[in-house]
Design an enzyme around this catalytic site. Sequence first.
Site, mmCIF file in Angstrom:
data_model
loop_
_atom_site.group_PDB
_atom_site.id
_atom_site.type_symbol
_atom_site.label_atom_id
_atom_site.label_comp_id
_atom_site.label_asym_id
_atom_site.label_seq_id
_atom_site.Cartn_x
_atom_site.Cartn_y
_atom_site.Cartn_z
ATOM 1 C CE LYS A 61 -9.052 4.208 3.219
ATOM 2 N NZ LYS A 61 -7.848 5.065 3.409
ATOM 3 C CB THR B 265 -7.392 0.561 11.245
ATOM 4 O OG1 THR B 265 -7.639 0.870 10.117
ATOM 5 C CG2 THR B 265 -6.801 1.660 12.345
ATOM 6 N NE ARG C 189 -5.151 15.816 7.446
ATOM 7 C CZ ARG C 189 -4.811 14.851 8.002
ATOM 8 N NH1 ARG C 189 -4.741 15.181 9.208
ATOM 9 N NH2 ARG C 189 -4.724 13.743 7.267
ATOM 10 N NE ARG D 267 -2.732 2.480 3.182
ATOM 11 C CZ ARG D 267 -2.590 3.085 4.368
ATOM 12 N NH1 ARG D 267 -1.826 3.041 5.222
ATOM 13 N NH2 ARG D 267 -3.303 4.035 4.552
#
Length: 488
Positions: free
Chosen positions: A226, A284, A82, A41
């Site tokens: 995802k 994860t 963010r 990845r």
Amino acid sequence: MSAARIYPNRARTKIVATVGPACRSPEMLEELILAGVDVFRVNLAHGDLKDHSEVVKNIREISARVDRPIAALADLSGPKIRLGILQEEIVQCHEDEIFTFVRGEETTEPNQLTCNYKPLIDELEVGNDVMLADGTVMMSVLEKTPDSAICKVVQAGPIRSRQGINLPGTKLSVPALTPQDIEHVKWAAENDLDYVSLSFVRSPDDLRQLRDLLMQHESRAFIIAKIEKREALDNLDEIVRESNGVMVARGDLGVEIDVAEVAAAQKLIVSTCSRIGRPVIVATQMLDSMTTSNRPTRAEATDVANAILDGADACMLSGETAVGVHPVAVVKMMNRIMMATERMWLEQRGKASRIDNRVAQVHPVTQAVVSGASITAEHLDAKLVVTATRTGGTALTKAKLRDAIPTISVSDSDAALRRMCLYWGVTPISNAPVHNGIQLRRFIDQWGLSNGYLEEGDRVVFVTGGGIMQSAEYIVVIHRVEKPHEQA
């Protein structure tokens, strides 16, 4: 053959490893491949494209040298929201303390916050939750003005500049592909990436936009959706059908939904992919403690095992390989856990361990032939099933049966061989003479004998997919292994 040193003692569940400073050198990449990595990845949220291009080039060269297909996955960063720059390096958020989101890029007071998503204040509503610092800090919107959103801290903790913001339950107008993502898609096409994963998928239309963009750049990369938002779970069937594969991205998913629901969501996503016929990656913090430790926790080992028992095609390592101190050791550990789990699973289910449910969106002829070949292989105690396939579809159908017979896949398409690196239980082999049945059987005999997979007299079942042989949709051949001198 060089492959003899690679294939023994390998799990059927595939390993996806994230490339980072700890493993980006050619020497480390090769060690990881030999340890068990099937897919690398490339996280486009970090680093620059020049460095990523060098990594992909090295992966391709090493793959050719060790005679083993390896896939490369470009992970788009997506529309990550963010925080802006805080007035202090670390700001402690205390319970019931008031913070205010304001427009713009600068703040004038200590408890003011900004963010990189300009419509945030317009789209927040009173009662919405605002999750900061990977969900460790939570605020609730108390009040809105035309230029601010006043929030109360519900869950205390520290925050820092540029940390991610999650907005579970808030309907956002943010596009699926940012301008940076569009540039990264162009890069992925130019560098012939095998998979491109799209972050924060909300609907199948997001995937269609990415597919159109890939086609504009003449890329045939497969798309990984995802799953990390509530909207994705609400549209799960449609998203899975539109994708070429799925990632259970438990980091942001565990913030966007109640963390108590993550395990159930994982099982739902994996079972949906099994039913529809898509490879699925569980990701994860799978062996997160091994970022610094040389052993995983018992809970982490159990987590990897449960993902396999759920039906995952692959498990992904993130920081463990990207920045960890033991990247090779963590891959070997994951492979060990996978092998132990698969061995137990096969012993419990017995050799005739196919999943009998029909896979949606698979042609009925393909389904019937592959299932029949699997049953035949079981009845004859065959040592291998070999699929000769043009696109990899036959191999994926076989992978979703989850039977006990090891599967070798060959193709005249290098791209198809690399894509099959993500398919459970499928070992892709390059340079096979796929268009000549006699030569292919001799090739597999030699390969299997030299690897220790096969012995003289063993049976092998060959399944030739559509497009490989002329005037035939499928051909199934039962073959008995012979030594090279007997084939002359």
